[in-house]
Design a protein around this motif. Structure first.
Motif, PDB file in Angstrom:
ATOM      1  N   GLU A 107       0.923  -1.139  -0.118  1.00 29.41           N
ATOM      2  CA  GLU A 107      -0.048  -0.114  -0.058  1.00 29.41           C
ATOM      3  C   GLU A 107       0.939   1.183   0.068  1.00 29.41           C
ATOM      4  O   GLU A 107       0.754   2.363  -0.606  1.00 29.41           O
ATOM      5  N   PRO A 108       1.711   1.346   1.022  1.00 25.93           N
ATOM      6  CA  PRO A 108       2.576   2.758   0.775  1.00 25.93           C
ATOM      7  C   PRO A 108       3.648   2.564  -0.429  1.00 25.93           C
ATOM      8  O   PRO A 108       3.977   3.914  -0.732  1.00 25.93           O
ATOM      9  N   ALA A 109       4.286   1.398  -0.586  1.00 26.47           N
ATOM     10  CA  ALA A 109       4.941   1.489  -1.806  1.00 26.47           C
ATOM     11  C   ALA A 109       4.321   1.519  -2.852  1.00 26.47           C
ATOM     12  O   ALA A 109       4.946   2.694  -3.855  1.00 26.47           O
ATOM     13  N   ASN A 110       3.208   1.487  -3.410  1.00 34.29           N
ATOM     14  CA  ASN A 110       2.371   1.800  -4.343  1.00 34.29           C
ATOM     15  C   ASN A 110       2.094   3.089  -4.585  1.00 34.29           C
ATOM     16  O   ASN A 110       1.966   3.754  -5.533  1.00 34.29           O
ATOM     17  N   ALA A 111       1.708   3.880  -3.262  1.00 33.49           N
ATOM     18  CA  ALA A 111       1.529   5.080  -3.259  1.00 33.49           C
ATOM     19  C   ALA A 111       2.757   5.997  -3.626  1.00 33.49           C
ATOM     20  O   ALA A 111       2.649   7.165  -4.189  1.00 33.49           O
ATOM     21  N   GLN A 115       2.533   2.706 -10.625  1.00 36.44           N
ATOM     22  CA  GLN A 115       2.697   2.424 -11.827  1.00 36.44           C
ATOM     23  C   GLN A 115       4.341   1.699 -12.173  1.00 36.44           C
ATOM     24  O   GLN A 115       5.068   1.913 -12.961  1.00 36.44           O
ATOM     25  N   THR A 116       5.003   1.174 -11.107  1.00 32.77           N
ATOM     26  CA  THR A 116       6.047   0.575 -10.902  1.00 32.77           C
ATOM     27  C   THR A 116       6.085  -0.814 -10.868  1.00 32.77           C
ATOM     28  O   THR A 116       7.041  -1.622 -10.287  1.00 32.77           O
ATOM     29  N   GLY A 117       4.993  -1.531 -10.734  1.00 26.77           N
ATOM     30  CA  GLY A 117       4.779  -2.904 -10.361  1.00 26.77           C
ATOM     31  C   GLY A 117       4.257  -3.412  -9.033  1.00 26.77           C
ATOM     32  O   GLY A 117       3.872  -4.481  -8.867  1.00 26.77           O
ATOM     33  N   TRP A 118       4.412  -1.999  -8.055  1.00 27.03           N
ATOM     34  CA  TRP A 118       3.891  -2.518  -6.591  1.00 27.03           C
ATOM     35  C   TRP A 118       2.577  -2.851  -6.595  1.00 27.03           C
ATOM     36  O   TRP A 118       2.174  -3.579  -5.693  1.00 27.03           O
TER      37      TRP A 118
ATOM     38  N   GLY B  31      -4.583  -1.731  -6.709  1.00 21.33           N
ATOM     39  CA  GLY B  31      -3.393  -1.961  -7.271  1.00 21.33           C
ATOM     40  C   GLY B  31      -3.278  -2.144  -8.849  1.00 21.33           C
ATOM     41  O   GLY B  31      -2.103  -1.409  -9.392  1.00 21.33           O
ATOM     42  N   VAL B  32      -4.183  -2.729  -9.446  1.00 20.51           N
ATOM     43  CA  VAL B  32      -4.084  -2.790 -10.727  1.00 20.51           C
ATOM     44  C   VAL B  32      -5.541  -2.338 -11.399  1.00 20.51           C
ATOM     45  O   VAL B  32      -6.356  -3.155 -11.388  1.00 20.51           O
ATOM     46  N   PRO B  33      -5.491  -1.215 -11.691  1.00 20.69           N
ATOM     47  CA  PRO B  33      -6.966  -0.647 -12.081  1.00 20.69           C
ATOM     48  C   PRO B  33      -7.438  -1.226 -13.123  1.00 20.69           C
ATOM     49  O   PRO B  33      -7.096  -1.820 -14.179  1.00 20.69           O
ATOM     50  N   PHE B  34      -8.655  -1.811 -12.918  1.00 23.35           N
ATOM     51  CA  PHE B  34      -9.543  -2.300 -14.148  1.00 23.35           C
ATOM     52  C   PHE B  34     -11.112  -1.795 -14.239  1.00 23.35           C
ATOM     53  O   PHE B  34     -11.562  -2.035 -15.527  1.00 23.35           O
ATOM     54  N   TYR B  35     -11.457  -1.292 -13.077  1.00 24.63           N
ATOM     55  CA  TYR B  35     -12.935  -0.788 -13.271  1.00 24.63           C
ATOM     56  C   TYR B  35     -13.089   0.297 -12.147  1.00 24.63           C
ATOM     57  O   TYR B  35     -13.591  -0.198 -11.035  1.00 24.63           O
TER      58      TYR B  35
END
Lengths: 147, 143
Positions: A107-111, A115-118, B31-35
């Motif tokens: 969650e924090p890594a993706n924030a 768009q880097t795979g997290w 995480g992986v937007p789809f909808y």
């Protein structure tokens, strides 16, 4: 208390402490002016800690405690398998905890770095936790009975 | 496990499954937007997990486990507990559909949940007492 219940409850206690640590960090951030704001995606990362805090508390502590105590105290499934399928119960424990840890990291890594795979960490976490819930329901349903 | 507890716990398990499913969809999308529309499931996810799953499971187990009367034979006024079961489930669904319904629906749902809590409290209050042996209060065992 069966060994798996002890695992559930002890792990739950660890999550309770972890949740309160995250909660304290969130609260302290605004008071102590921790340097998250200087990071480019710092505010987003702090915002991402909100759901982490809540899920550590409600899933890691509350739900995990329920899973462990239900496995221990609910009516027996049968004489041969008093607690149903031990394999399903172990799967519940593993899937829930791996899923939750992936979320805590993801969650924090993706924030911080979207768009880097997290994001796939979060997607994997979602699938693992859903499977954990399914395993628990499958193993517990047959134990909801009169005797 | 008594009949009402079986209803409470089975309903709680179904809500847990629904709540996990909605939460899983939202987290996957995060995480992986789809909808993007899956975010509309968030209020239902919260309602199912907090009231449908956690609160309802606690009610079912409390009805089962807490001390009884008359040498362990009676759980007292069961009608109030059955009413609580009906009200909490009506409340959970009304609140869950609230975001796509008129505003009064959520308010009515909360009112149902409040009434469920009051009704369950009325049932449970006399059962919260000291125990002597298996679910029998000292006063009851003397009688």
């Amino acid at each position: 208390m069966p060994p798996l219940t002890r695992w559930f409850v002890k792990t739950g206690l660890v999550y309770l402490v972890a949740a309160l640590m995250v909660g304290t960090l969130i609260a302290a951030q605004s008071v102590l002016e921790l340097p998250f704001d200087k990071l480019k995606a710092g505010p987003a990362a702090v915002a991402a800690l909100g759901p982490v805090y809540f899920h550590l508390l409600m899933l890691g502590w509350v739900t995990q405690l329920i899973f462990g105590v239900a496995y221990w105290l609910f009516p027996t499934y049968s004489k041969e398998k008093p607690r149903g399928s031990e394999r399903l119960a172990r799967a519940t424990y593993g899937l829930l905890n791996v899923g939750l840890v992936l979320r805590v990291i993801g969650e924090p890594a993706n924030a911080l770095q979207p768009q880097t795979g997290w994001g796939w960490l979060l997607a994997s976490s979602a699938i693992l936790q859903w499977l954990a819930g399914l395993c628990f329901v499958l193993n517990t349903w047959g134990r909801i009975k009169g005797k | 496990m008594p009949r009402l507890s079986r209803w409470f716990v089975r309903a709680a398990l179904l809500y847990q499954l629904l709540g996990f499913s909605f939460g899983g969809l939202i987290l996957f999308h995060k995480g992986v937007p789809f909808y993007a529309e899956v975010w509309r499931l968030l209020p239902a996810h919260i309602e199912f997990m907090l009231f449908g799953w956690t609160a309802q499971l606690a009610m079912g187990v409390a009805f089962w486990i807490l001390p009884r009367f008359g040498g362990g034979a009676s759980r007292g006024n069961e009608k109030a507990a059955w009413l609580a079961f009906a009200l909490i489930n009506a409340g959970v669904w009304l609140v869950a559909i609230g975001p796509v319904a008129p505003a009064w629906v959520t308010a009515l749902g909360r009112l149902c949940e409040l009434a469920a809590a009051a009704s369950f409290g009325a049932h449970l209050w006399p059962r919260i007492k000291p125990v002597n042996g298996f679910g029998t209060s000292r006063r009851e065992s003397v009688r």
